[in-house]
Design an enzyme around this catalytic site. Structure first.
Site, PDB file in Angstrom:
ATOM      1  N   ARG A  59       0.825  -1.219   0.000  1.00  0.00           N
ATOM      2  CA  ARG A  59       0.000   0.000   0.000  1.00  0.00           C
ATOM      3  C   ARG A  59       0.854   1.263   0.000  1.00  0.00           C
ATOM      4  O   ARG A  59       0.422   2.326  -0.449  1.00  0.00           O
ATOM      5  CB  ARG A  59      -0.958  -0.008   1.193  1.00  0.00           C
ATOM      6  CG  ARG A  59      -2.112   0.931   0.989  1.00  0.00           C
ATOM      7  CD  ARG A  59      -3.023   1.179   2.200  1.00  0.00           C
ATOM      8  NE  ARG A  59      -3.272   0.063   3.037  1.00  0.00           N
ATOM      9  CZ  ARG A  59      -2.823  -0.053   4.304  1.00  0.00           C
ATOM     10  NH1 ARG A  59      -2.087   0.907   4.825  1.00  0.00           N
ATOM     11  NH2 ARG A  59      -3.103  -1.112   5.018  1.00  0.00           N
ATOM     12  N   TYR A 112     -15.396  21.160 -11.647  1.00  0.00           N
ATOM     13  CA  TYR A 112     -15.811  19.830 -12.104  1.00  0.00           C
ATOM     14  C   TYR A 112     -16.948  19.346 -11.197  1.00  0.00           C
ATOM     15  O   TYR A 112     -16.844  19.426  -9.972  1.00  0.00           O
ATOM     16  CB  TYR A 112     -14.584  18.928 -12.001  1.00  0.00           C
ATOM     17  CG  TYR A 112     -14.737  17.521 -12.492  1.00  0.00           C
ATOM     18  CD1 TYR A 112     -15.049  17.264 -13.817  1.00  0.00           C
ATOM     19  CD2 TYR A 112     -14.539  16.447 -11.627  1.00  0.00           C
ATOM     20  CE1 TYR A 112     -15.165  15.951 -14.269  1.00  0.00           C
ATOM     21  CE2 TYR A 112     -14.651  15.139 -12.075  1.00  0.00           C
ATOM     22  CZ  TYR A 112     -14.969  14.903 -13.392  1.00  0.00           C
ATOM     23  OH  TYR A 112     -15.080  13.619 -13.838  1.00  0.00           O
ATOM     24  N   ASP A 184      -7.106  22.590  -9.542  1.00  0.00           N
ATOM     25  CA  ASP A 184      -7.292  21.424 -10.414  1.00  0.00           C
ATOM     26  C   ASP A 184      -6.659  21.803 -11.756  1.00  0.00           C
ATOM     27  O   ASP A 184      -7.165  22.653 -12.492  1.00  0.00           O
ATOM     28  CB  ASP A 184      -8.793  21.126 -10.565  1.00  0.00           C
ATOM     29  CG  ASP A 184      -9.059  19.868 -11.405  1.00  0.00           C
ATOM     30  OD1 ASP A 184      -8.204  19.519 -12.238  1.00  0.00           O
ATOM     31  OD2 ASP A 184     -10.139  19.274 -11.238  1.00  0.00           O
ATOM     32  N   LYS A 209      -6.666  11.637 -17.672  1.00  0.00           N
ATOM     33  CA  LYS A 209      -6.760  12.443 -18.888  1.00  0.00           C
ATOM     34  C   LYS A 209      -5.406  12.441 -19.609  1.00  0.00           C
ATOM     35  O   LYS A 209      -4.967  11.404 -20.050  1.00  0.00           O
ATOM     36  CB  LYS A 209      -7.224  13.860 -18.524  1.00  0.00           C
ATOM     37  CG  LYS A 209      -8.467  13.874 -17.599  1.00  0.00           C
ATOM     38  CD  LYS A 209      -9.733  13.423 -18.289  1.00  0.00           C
ATOM     39  CE  LYS A 209     -10.894  13.139 -17.355  1.00  0.00           C
ATOM     40  NZ  LYS A 209     -11.317  14.230 -16.517  1.00  0.00           N
TER      41      LYS A 209
END
Ligand SMILES: *Cc1c(COP(=O)(O)O)cnc(C)c1O
Length: 395
Positions: A59, A112, A184, A209
């Site tokens: 992790r 967003y 962002d 993206k």
């Protein structure tokens, strides 16, 4: 980790450490949960410092994830990066690392949509109050600060409507009151904007993206400055966020070609947008490189380029009518996300996702992502679609 080399060069060398790659060009994909310790002393040493890059437990990452973290940190000019299983996970963890019950935060009205949903749902439930602000507010954001304001969330340009925010003015006002700023940065990528260099505390990428770039991986990155990185890391660990080595390798591969891909996305999008601007059915082209886009002058001042995502507003018709454009497109397909090599088109009504800046338009909005196809082929596809629209409307 600052470098004087040009970005295109950094893209090829970043995140490659000999002790992790053993001389192979790319870091191997280390699939790991358990890491074995030979001795008690080794076990104690590996767990001693959560910040150290010791193989300790899956992790906490392996050299594959660390290579990607280092690459994004170098590109974003930050102090450190945490990886998340989606862009939304990066946004929510970044916000959670800076707020607590009783705080007030400001979020741009152009954010967003899932960012809003998080604020209106989970943050509200936790006792964090959100005020939305006009994306074009600039230094005027100061008037919205309260005693308990801890954070200003920015996204520039905004989702769907592409308002370019005056980040230096907003950051200046926030810093004067020790209020944190998150950006962002998904649209611009660190190649075209460095929010941390402008004074932001955390810069986020939906690596799903452009960083990934091939529509085959979900990931988010959050890069913080020196003062904020420990808080961000603690929150990411506390939430148990992690990404697989396979996915990290995919994003790292995407980053190697980010420079060449963005050049084509930019060039193609500018050509298609210029053609659309002249089309009789198009009312507005919301692309930061076009004068009619709100904040165009700020884009010119602060950004090093433009990417492949923009919107157009049609002069007439309804969202239902746009079926006549989108149903029979040959190259532009409908789908969420963007930033891959393929072109996308999506009718999207911003009305429901705005609360302080009113959205009014004569016709429907279409969001376009311009891919790496030939721009003239894309224009022909749009030309045919708009002709179908005109004939459906009897124009
Ligand atoms: C897509 C997107 C996100 C979210 O990324 P996911 O990986 O889909 O969760 C965040 N911000 C912006 C601006 C986006 O376009």
């Amino acid at each position: 980790m600052t470098s004087k080399k040009k970005t295109e060069t950094i893209l090829t060398t970043t995140g490659r450490r000999k002790e992790w790659t053993h001389g192979i060009v790319n870091p191997p994909v280390y699939r790991a949960s358990t890491c074995l310790f030979d001795t008690y002393a080794e076990y104690r040493e590996r767990v001693a410092d959560p910040a150290a890059r010791h193989l300790f437990y899956g992790r906490k990452g392996t050299p594959t994830q660390w290579s990607l973290e280092d690459a994004v940190t170098e590109l974003e000019k930050g102090a450190g990066t945490m990886l998340f299983p989606s862009g939304v996970a990066a946004i929510t963890a970044a916000i959670l690392s800076l707020v607590r019950a009783g705080d007030h935060i400001l979020i741009t009205d152009s954010a967003y949509d899932p960012t809003r949903s998080f604020a209106n749902g989970i943050l509200k439930m936790m006792g964090v109050e959100t005020t939305y602000y006009d994306p074009m507010i600039g230094a005027g954001v100061e008037a919205l600060f309260k005693e308990n304001t801890r954070l200003v969330f920015t996204e520039s340009p905004g989702s769907l409507t592409f308002e370019v925010q005056d980040l230096p003015a907003i950051i200046g006002a926030a810093k004067a009151r020790s209020i944190a700023v998150i950006t962002d940065n998904t649209w611009a990528t660190p190649l075209f904007l460095n929010p941390i260099a402008l004074g932001a505390d955390i810069s986020i990428n939906a690596a799903t993206k452009y960083l990934g770039g091939h529509s085959d991986v979900m990931m988010g990155t959050a890069t913080a400055n020196e003062q904020t990185f420990t808080k961000l890391r603690r929150t990411a660990y506390g939430l148990g966020q992690t990404v697989s080595a396979d996915d990290a390798a995919l994003v790292l591969r995407g980053i190697r070609t980010l420079g060449v891909r963005l050049k084509t996305h930019e060039e193609n999008a500018l050509k298609v947008a210029a053609w659309l601007k002249e089309h009789p059915l198009v009312d507005q082209v919301l692309h930061p490189a076009f004068e009619e886009c709100p904040g165009h002058a700020i884009w010119e001042r602060d950004f090093a380029g433009s990417t492949g995502l923009f919107s157009i507003v049609l002069k007439t018709g309804t969202y239902e009518d746009t079926a006549h454009i989108v149903d029979d497109m040959e190259l532009f397909k409908m789908g969420f996300s963007w930033g891959g090599y393929e072109s996308l088109i999506l009718p999207s009504d911003p009305t429901g996702a705005r609360s302080v800046s009113n959205w009014s338009a004569p016709g429907p909005l279409l969001r376009l992502h311009i891919g790496l196809e030939d721009a003239d082929d894309l224009i022909a596809d749009l030309e045919a679609g708009l002709a179908r629209y005109a004939s459906h409307l009897g124009l």
